[in-house]
Design an enzyme around this catalytic site. Structure first.
Site, PDB file in Angstrom:
ATOM      1  N   THR A 100     -16.733   0.899   2.830  1.00  0.00           N
ATOM      2  CA  THR A 100     -15.290   1.098   3.070  1.00  0.00           C
ATOM      3  C   THR A 100     -15.043   2.602   3.167  1.00  0.00           C
ATOM      4  O   THR A 100     -15.897   3.403   2.760  1.00  0.00           O
ATOM      5  CB  THR A 100     -14.447   0.555   1.890  1.00  0.00           C
ATOM      6  N   ASP A 146       0.849  -1.199   0.000  1.00  0.00           N
ATOM      7  CA  ASP A 146       0.000   0.000   0.000  1.00  0.00           C
ATOM      8  C   ASP A 146       0.881   1.245   0.000  1.00  0.00           C
ATOM      9  O   ASP A 146       2.056   1.172   0.355  1.00  0.00           O
ATOM     10  CB  ASP A 146      -0.921   0.006   1.247  1.00  0.00           C
ATOM     11  N   LYS A 171     -12.447   0.520 -14.885  1.00  0.00           N
ATOM     12  CA  LYS A 171     -12.974  -0.778 -14.398  1.00  0.00           C
ATOM     13  C   LYS A 171     -13.414  -1.671 -15.563  1.00  0.00           C
ATOM     14  O   LYS A 171     -13.251  -2.886 -15.490  1.00  0.00           O
ATOM     15  CB  LYS A 171     -14.107  -0.544 -13.394  1.00  0.00           C
ATOM     16  N   ILE A 176     -19.688  -1.007  -1.397  1.00  0.00           N
ATOM     17  CA  ILE A 176     -19.237  -1.692  -0.183  1.00  0.00           C
ATOM     18  C   ILE A 176     -18.875  -0.652   0.880  1.00  0.00           C
ATOM     19  O   ILE A 176     -18.284   0.388   0.551  1.00  0.00           O
ATOM     20  CB  ILE A 176     -17.982  -2.565  -0.497  1.00  0.00           C
ATOM     21  N   ASN A 190      -5.810  -4.993  -6.077  1.00  0.00           N
ATOM     22  CA  ASN A 190      -7.039  -4.365  -5.590  1.00  0.00           C
ATOM     23  C   ASN A 190      -6.923  -2.868  -5.348  1.00  0.00           C
ATOM     24  O   ASN A 190      -7.930  -2.163  -5.288  1.00  0.00           O
ATOM     25  CB  ASN A 190      -7.417  -5.106  -4.278  1.00  0.00           C
ATOM     26  N   TYR A 205     -13.461   6.355 -13.992  1.00  0.00           N
ATOM     27  CA  TYR A 205     -13.582   5.166 -13.137  1.00  0.00           C
ATOM     28  C   TYR A 205     -14.247   4.036 -13.922  1.00  0.00           C
ATOM     29  O   TYR A 205     -13.799   2.897 -13.888  1.00  0.00           O
ATOM     30  CB  TYR A 205     -14.392   5.525 -11.888  1.00  0.00           C
TER      31      TYR A 205
HETATM   32  N1  LIG Z   1     -16.004   0.313  -1.859  1.00  0.00           N
HETATM   33  C1  LIG Z   1     -16.728   0.092  -2.940  1.00  0.00           C
HETATM   34  O1  LIG Z   1     -17.941   0.330  -2.970  1.00  0.00           O
HETATM   35  C2  LIG Z   1     -16.096  -0.472  -4.172  1.00  0.00           C
HETATM   36  C3  LIG Z   1     -16.942  -0.959  -5.183  1.00  0.00           C
HETATM   37  C4  LIG Z   1     -16.381  -1.509  -6.320  1.00  0.00           C
HETATM   38  C5  LIG Z   1     -15.013  -1.559  -6.449  1.00  0.00           C
HETATM   39  N2  LIG Z   1     -14.223  -1.068  -5.462  1.00  0.00           N
HETATM   40  C6  LIG Z   1     -12.780  -1.151  -5.646  1.00  0.00           C
HETATM   41  O2  LIG Z   1     -12.219  -1.879  -4.573  1.00  0.00           O
HETATM   42  C7  LIG Z   1     -10.863  -1.504  -4.421  1.00  0.00           C
HETATM   43  C8  LIG Z   1     -10.599  -1.198  -2.956  1.00  0.00           C
HETATM   44  O3  LIG Z   1     -11.380  -0.089  -2.580  1.00  0.00           O
HETATM   45  P1  LIG Z   1     -11.913   0.171  -1.102  1.00  0.00           P
HETATM   46  O4  LIG Z   1     -13.339   0.479  -1.218  1.00  0.00           O
HETATM   47  O5  LIG Z   1     -11.448  -0.894  -0.191  1.00  0.00           O
HETATM   48  O6  LIG Z   1     -11.175   1.562  -0.829  1.00  0.00           O
HETATM   49  P2  LIG Z   1     -10.205   2.078   0.330  1.00  0.00           P
HETATM   50  O7  LIG Z   1      -9.972   3.492   0.010  1.00  0.00           O
HETATM   51  O8  LIG Z   1     -10.745   1.697   1.651  1.00  0.00           O
HETATM   52  O9  LIG Z   1      -8.873   1.231   0.077  1.00  0.00           O
HETATM   53  C9  LIG Z   1      -8.067   1.424  -1.046  1.00  0.00           C
HETATM   54  C10 LIG Z   1      -6.610   1.227  -0.645  1.00  0.00           C
HETATM   55  O10 LIG Z   1      -5.810   1.357  -1.838  1.00  0.00           O
HETATM   56  C11 LIG Z   1      -4.685   2.137  -1.515  1.00  0.00           C
HETATM   57  N3  LIG Z   1      -4.147   2.797  -2.708  1.00  0.00           N
HETATM   58  C12 LIG Z   1      -4.685   3.837  -3.404  1.00  0.00           C
HETATM   59  N4  LIG Z   1      -3.879   4.188  -4.405  1.00  0.00           N
HETATM   60  C13 LIG Z   1      -2.805   3.354  -4.355  1.00  0.00           C
HETATM   61  C14 LIG Z   1      -1.626   3.240  -5.132  1.00  0.00           C
HETATM   62  N5  LIG Z   1      -1.382   4.050  -6.155  1.00  0.00           N
HETATM   63  N6  LIG Z   1      -0.751   2.257  -4.817  1.00  0.00           N
HETATM   64  C15 LIG Z   1      -0.977   1.441  -3.761  1.00  0.00           C
HETATM   65  N7  LIG Z   1      -2.072   1.521  -2.978  1.00  0.00           N
HETATM   66  C16 LIG Z   1      -2.970   2.466  -3.273  1.00  0.00           C
HETATM   67  C17 LIG Z   1      -5.176   3.148  -0.495  1.00  0.00           C
HETATM   68  O11 LIG Z   1      -4.110   3.702   0.246  1.00  0.00           O
HETATM   69  C18 LIG Z   1      -6.109   2.277   0.347  1.00  0.00           C
HETATM   70  O12 LIG Z   1      -5.429   1.676   1.428  1.00  0.00           O
HETATM   71  C19 LIG Z   1     -10.631  -0.340  -5.371  1.00  0.00           C
HETATM   72  O13 LIG Z   1     -10.022  -0.813  -6.553  1.00  0.00           O
HETATM   73  C20 LIG Z   1     -12.031   0.157  -5.661  1.00  0.00           C
HETATM   74  O14 LIG Z   1     -12.122   0.802  -6.894  1.00  0.00           O
HETATM   75  C21 LIG Z   1     -14.725  -0.531  -4.326  1.00  0.00           C
END
Ligand SMILES: NC(=O)c1ccc[n+]([C@@H]2O[C@H](COP(=O)([O-])OP(=O)(O)OC[C@H]3O[C@@H](n4cnc5c(N)ncnc54)[C@H](O)[C@@H]3O)[C@@H](O)[C@H]2O)c1
Length: 255
Positions: free
Chosen positions: A194, A38, A163, A192, A91, A159
C-alpha cells in the site's frame, strides 16, 4: 448473484487508500452500501467513484478518527444516508514514521500522534458506532491491528504499542457486547503493498527485500487479501467468531 452483505451498510475509515479502499470495493461487491471515511478527500472520492462505476452505492465522509466530534458525525451521516450501520471497518492509521527510532530516542510528539490516530481513533470509532448498532440489535466491527499487534518490531515503539492496544480493545469490547449481537474482531496484516509501506521502501534501501523475506510465503501481501478477510469477518458466515485477532500475514507470526 446474491452478495453476502446485501442490504447492509458498511463504514470504512481510511477508505481513501490501500487496505481501506480495497475493503470498500469488496464490501460493495458483496452488496453493501459503503460509507468511505477519510481525511484524504481526493482518495476517498476516487474510492466512491470506483464503487459507483462498478454499480454500487457509496458516499464520502470527511472524518479525522482522532476527533470525537468527527467520529460521531461520521456515524450520523452514515445513518442519514443509508438508514443503518451494520458493518464497521475501523482501519484508518499512520505508520510509525519514515525514520526508525529506538525507544530511548523516540520523540514524544510522534508517540502522541501515532497513539491518537492508531489506538484512540479505533476506540472513538467503536464508541460512536456501538450505540447505533445496539439500537438496531447488532452489527459487526472489524478493527485493523497488525502483526505489530501480536509480536514486537524494532524502531517503531508507538506503532507496536498502538497495535497491541487495538488487539486488546478488540477482545475487551467483544466480551462486553457479545450478548447484544455485536461481534468485534480485528485483522492483523503482515506487510501489504500500500502507499503506507511503499513510502517506507522508498526511503529505506533494501527494506522491501528484507521484509519480503521475513514472510514464510516469500512475498508481501496485496490489499485485496486483507479485504477478503474483512468481508468474511463482517458477514454472517463468521457468526460464531468474536474477539479474534486474525493474522493475515503469509505466515509471519507462525514462525
Ligand atoms: N500496509 C501494511 O503493511 C500494513 C500492515 C499492517 C497494518 N496496517 C494497517 O492498515 C491500515 C491501513 O493502512 P494502509 O497500509 O492501507 O495505509 P494507507 O496509507 O494506504 O491508507 C491509510 C488511510 O488512512 C487515512 N488516515 C490516516 N489518518 C487518518 C485519520 N486521522 N482519520 C481518518 N483517516 C486517516 C489516510 O488518509 C489513508 O487514506 C492502518 O491502520 C495500518 O496501520 C498496514
Amino acid at each position: 448473484m446474491a452478495g453476502t452483505l446485501d442490504g447492509k451498510t458498511a463504514l470504512v475509515t481510511g477508505g481513501g487508500s490501500g487496505i481501506g479502499r480495497s475493503a470498500s470495493l469488496a464490501y460493495a461487491r458483496e452488496g453493501a452500501r459503503v460509507v468511505v471515511a477519510d481525511v484524504n478527500v481526493e482518495g476517498g472520492e476516487e474510492t466512491v467513484l470506483r464503487i459507483k462505476e462498478a454499480g454500487g452505492d457509496a458516499i464520502l465522509v470527511h472524518a479525522d478518527v482522532s476527533k470525537a466530534e468527527d467520529t460521531l458525525a461520521m456515524v450520523a451521516q452514515a445513518v442519514e444516508a443509508f438508514g443503518s450501520l451494520d458493518c464497521a471497518f475501523n482501519n484508518a492509521g499512520i505508520s510509525g514514521g519514515r525514520d526508525r527510532h529506538l525507544t530511548a530516542d523516540y520523540l514524544e510528539e510522534d508517540w502522541d500522534r501515532v497513539i491518537d490516530i492508531n489506538l484512540k481513533g479505533v476506540w472513538l470509532c467503536m464508541k460512536a458506532e456501538i450505540p447505533q448498532m445496539l439500537k438496531q440489535g447488532g452489527g459487526a466491527i472489524v478493527n485493523t491491528a497488525s502483526i505489530a499487534g501480536l509480536v514486537g518490531l524494532s524502531g517503531t515503539v508507538a506503532y507496536v504499542a498502538a497495535k497491541h492496544g487495538v488487539a486488546g480493545i478488540t477482545k475487551a469490547t467483544a466480551m462486553e457486547y457479545a450478548k447484544s449481537g455485536i461481534r468485534v474482531n480485528a485483522v492483523c496484516p503482515g506487510y501489504i503493498q500500500t502507499p503506507m509501506v511503499q513510502s517506507l521502501f522508498a526511503v529505506r534501501e533494501g527494506f522491501e527485500e528484507q521484509v519480503s523475506s521475513r514472510h514464510p510465503v516469500g512475498r508481501l501481501g496485496e490489499p485485496s487479501e486483507i479485504a477478503e478477510a474483512v468481508v468474511w469477518l463482517s458477514s454472517d458466515a463468521a457468526s460464531f467468531v468474536t474477539g479474534h485477532n486474525m493474522p493475515v500475514d503469509g505466515g509471519y507470526v507462525a514462525q
